[in-house]
Structures are given as C-alpha cells and as structure tokens.
Design a protein around this motif. Structure first.
Motif, mmCIF file in Angstrom:
data_model
loop_
_atom_site.group_PDB
_atom_site.id
_atom_site.type_symbol
_atom_site.label_atom_id
_atom_site.label_comp_id
_atom_site.label_asym_id
_atom_site.label_seq_id
_atom_site.Cartn_x
_atom_site.Cartn_y
_atom_site.Cartn_z
ATOM 1 N N ARG A 35 107.802 96.721 13.055
ATOM 2 C CA ARG A 35 107.328 95.500 12.394
ATOM 3 C C ARG A 35 108.427 94.451 12.301
ATOM 4 N N VAL A 36 109.639 94.885 12.044
ATOM 5 C CA VAL A 36 110.752 93.928 11.949
ATOM 6 C C VAL A 36 111.070 93.335 13.315
ATOM 7 N N GLU A 37 111.144 94.183 14.335
ATOM 8 C CA GLU A 37 111.483 93.679 15.667
ATOM 9 C C GLU A 37 110.503 92.600 16.119
ATOM 10 N N ALA A 38 109.247 92.734 15.728
ATOM 11 C CA ALA A 38 108.215 91.783 16.163
ATOM 12 C C ALA A 38 108.462 90.363 15.661
ATOM 13 N N VAL A 39 109.241 90.206 14.582
ATOM 14 C CA VAL A 39 109.458 88.858 14.039
ATOM 15 C C VAL A 39 110.850 88.322 14.361
ATOM 16 N N LEU A 40 111.703 89.133 14.971
ATOM 17 C CA LEU A 40 113.075 88.704 15.236
ATOM 18 C C LEU A 40 113.197 87.951 16.556
ATOM 19 N N ALA A 41 114.215 87.101 16.648
ATOM 20 C CA ALA A 41 114.551 86.454 17.908
ATOM 21 C C ALA A 41 115.043 87.503 18.902
ATOM 22 N N ASP A 42 114.939 87.188 20.192
ATOM 23 C CA ASP A 42 115.307 88.157 21.223
ATOM 24 C C ASP A 42 116.762 88.583 21.144
ATOM 25 N N ASP A 43 117.642 87.692 20.674
ATOM 26 C CA ASP A 43 119.066 88.017 20.637
ATOM 27 C C ASP A 43 119.515 88.570 19.284
ATOM 28 N N ALA A 44 118.593 88.741 18.341
ATOM 29 C CA ALA A 44 118.948 89.304 17.040
ATOM 30 C C ALA A 44 119.229 90.799 17.185
ATOM 31 N N ALA A 45 120.041 91.306 16.282
ATOM 32 C CA ALA A 45 120.395 92.723 16.294
ATOM 33 C C ALA A 45 119.564 93.467 15.251
ATOM 34 N N LEU A 46 119.156 94.672 15.602
ATOM 35 C CA LEU A 46 118.395 95.528 14.701
ATOM 36 C C LEU A 46 119.135 96.853 14.586
ATOM 37 N N ALA A 47 119.337 97.314 13.359
ATOM 38 C CA ALA A 47 120.094 98.545 13.131
ATOM 39 C C ALA A 47 119.337 99.448 12.172
ATOM 40 N N SER A 48 119.587 100.738 12.302
ATOM 41 C CA SER A 48 119.013 101.709 11.371
ATOM 42 C C SER A 48 120.129 102.373 10.586
ATOM 43 N N ASN A 49 119.910 102.529 9.288
ATOM 44 C CA ASN A 49 120.867 103.223 8.438
ATOM 45 C C ASN A 49 120.603 104.730 8.400
ATOM 46 N N THR A 50 119.877 105.234 9.378
ATOM 47 C CA THR A 50 119.585 106.661 9.399
ATOM 48 C C THR A 50 120.864 107.491 9.380
ATOM 49 N N SER A 51 120.786 108.635 8.693
ATOM 50 C CA SER A 51 121.935 109.536 8.653
ATOM 51 C C SER A 51 121.760 110.728 9.585
ATOM 52 N N SER A 52 120.612 110.817 10.265
ATOM 53 C CA SER A 52 120.421 111.982 11.138
ATOM 54 C C SER A 52 119.420 111.761 12.271
ATOM 55 N N ILE A 53 118.455 110.877 12.118
ATOM 56 C CA ILE A 53 117.389 110.727 13.111
ATOM 57 C C ILE A 53 117.933 110.088 14.384
ATOM 58 N N SER A 54 117.476 110.581 15.517
ATOM 59 C CA SER A 54 117.957 110.127 16.818
ATOM 60 C C SER A 54 117.722 108.630 17.033
ATOM 61 N N ILE A 55 118.779 107.928 17.367
ATOM 62 C CA ILE A 55 118.676 106.508 17.694
ATOM 63 C C ILE A 55 117.860 106.324 18.971
ATOM 64 N N ASP A 56 118.038 107.210 19.922
ATOM 65 C CA ASP A 56 117.270 107.106 21.164
ATOM 66 C C ASP A 56 115.777 107.316 20.916
#
Length: 270
Positions: free
Chosen positions: A89-110
């Motif tokens: 949902r967040v990615e859908a509203v961001l500009a193409d060059d914006a960065a998106l990060a997860s604060n996950t402590s274990s879930i696979s980023i891939d």
C-alpha cells in the motif's frame, strides 16, 4: 519502534510523518513521539527547541500522507501478512525514486521484495529497541537492492547519529540470529532450574560485559515478538531455534515483558 524511529529522524532535522491504523493509534503515537522529543530537549541531547522539532512532525491515518516522502520505514508488527499489506500500500503512493525500508528483525527481505513493483528501491533497516538509546542499525541488502540505495541507507544511519552494519538477506540476519539464540538458551536454563533469571542475566552483564542480560532484554523486546522470531527461525534454520515451552506458556498467559508489566522481571516493581 515506529515512535523511536520517528524520534531519531526528527532530532536529525528531518520532516517526519507517522501513519497509524486509526485515530486513536495516531493520537497515541503523537503523544509518545512528542514526549520523547521533550525528554531529549530536557536532557540536552537535542540541538533545537521542542516546538521547533515538533513543527516538523505530523500523524495521519491515510497512507497517501506518505506521497511526498523520500524514505518510508515500515514498522508494523512482525507478521508477514501485515508487512506485505503495509509495504504494497505504501509503495503504491510513493514516487519511483523514493526509498522503502522494512524494520523487520527476521523476515526475508527478498520474500517481501518479490511482491513489490520496485524491489531495487527496497531494503531492510533493522533498528534496535529502545531506538533513542541504541547506536546500531542493521542494513539488510536484498538480492534486488540497488547498491546505491545501500550507500544512501548508510548515510541516513550516520545522519541520525547511529552506526550501520550491512548484512545479506538471511533468516534472522546477523543480530536477531545471534541474539535470539542467546535468549532462547537463557530461557531453557531458567526452565531447567539451572539458575534464577536474575543470576542468568548477571552472568552475562558481569561476566561478559553485556549491557543487559538476555532475559531482561527479552522483556524489553517483548516475549511475543521474540516468540514470533524464534518460530520463523526454527522454520527456516531448524530445531535449534525451537521456542522453549516456558516462552510459549508465558506468551499464552499474556506475560509479555515490560509492555504488560510482567515477564522474566516484574516491571511495575522495578
């Protein structure tokens, strides 16, 4: 964690928006962040007055509030379905060059990146609790993460006065994998009657110079959070990460650590 991350970026001079699920949660987040900012000003650890810092802060219940942001850090609970929903949902509203990060402590980023439209602009930024006092941020590079984004992330971490380490995407990364292994073994020792919780923690703080013992740290993290990470690691790395019965029982009883007032330590009496 989200409030702590917001606090760190605010003190570094950023304009920060926190989006919560409803108005009550947004009000609670606002109160927590502003109280944390005021405490930093009172301690002399902020370079600006509280009202100047607070003017850069806002909350919303609408993900569209993230549209102008150059960086969004997801900090929802450690549940795969929640993270996927939030990130897409967040990615859908961001500009193409914006960065998106997860604060996950274990879930696979891939695993998370596979469901995004711009995986090259996505990575992990694992902050540690409590964020204002912690000096480490673990940057997790996914297989599709642009190397330039990793360099950007290093710069963000330095800008908020913390130290980055960069790790490849692997179950538990570096910090959670090691920290959970120690925490689970401490719980097993308590379960087996090897020593009291206080003495197990003293063994690590006095003998190994850890700033906090593994059981008290589990209380700070949250027993439910630690259980979720352990289950994920057990599923991916094998039975050495199988959660002890004592941990499962305490979570089932609602003894989750500091946030409920009782865990391996009685927090309302400490």
């Amino acid at each position: 964690m989200g409030a702590g991350i917001a606090h760190a970026f605010l003190l570094a001079g950023s304009r920060v928006t926190v989006v919560e699920r409803d108005a009550d949660a947004a009000a609670a987040a606002s109160a927590k962040v502003l109280a944390s900012v005021a405490a930093s000003v009172d301690r002399g650890t902020a370079d600006e007055a509280a009202d100047v810092i607070s003017a850069r802060f806002s909350t919303s219940t609408d993900v569209a509030a993230f549209a102008p942001c150059s960086l969004v850090v997801e900090a929802v609970p450690e549940q795969l379905d929640l993270k996927i929903d939030a990130l897409t949902r967040v990615e859908a509203v961001l500009a193409d060059d914006a960065a998106l990060a997860s604060n996950t402590s274990s879930i696979s980023i891939d695993e998370l990146a596979a469901l995004l439209d711009r995986p090259s602009r996505f990575l992990g930024t694992h902050f540690f609790n409590p964020v204002p006092a912690s000096t480490l941020v673990e940057i997790v590079r996914g297989a599709a993460t642009d190397e330039a984004l990793v360099d950007e992330a290093r710069a963000w971490v330095h800008a908020i006065g913390k130290t980055p380490i960069v790790v490849a995407d692997a179950p538990g990364f570096a910090s959670s994998r090691l920290g959970v292994a120690l925490g689970l073994e401490a719980i097993r020792m308590l379960e087996e009657g090897v020593a009291s919780a206080e003495d197990i923690d003293r063994a690590m703080t006095l003998g190994y110079k850890h700033p906090v013992g593994p059981l008290r740290l589990t209380d700070l993290v949250g027993l439910d959070v630690r259980l979720g990470i352990a289950e994920y690691l057990a599923a991916n790395l094998g039975p050495r990460f199988e959660p002890p019965a004592l941990l499962r029982r305490m979570v089932a009883e609602g003894r989750l650590g500091r946030k409920t007032g009782e865990g391996f330590t009685s927090w309302d009496a400490s």
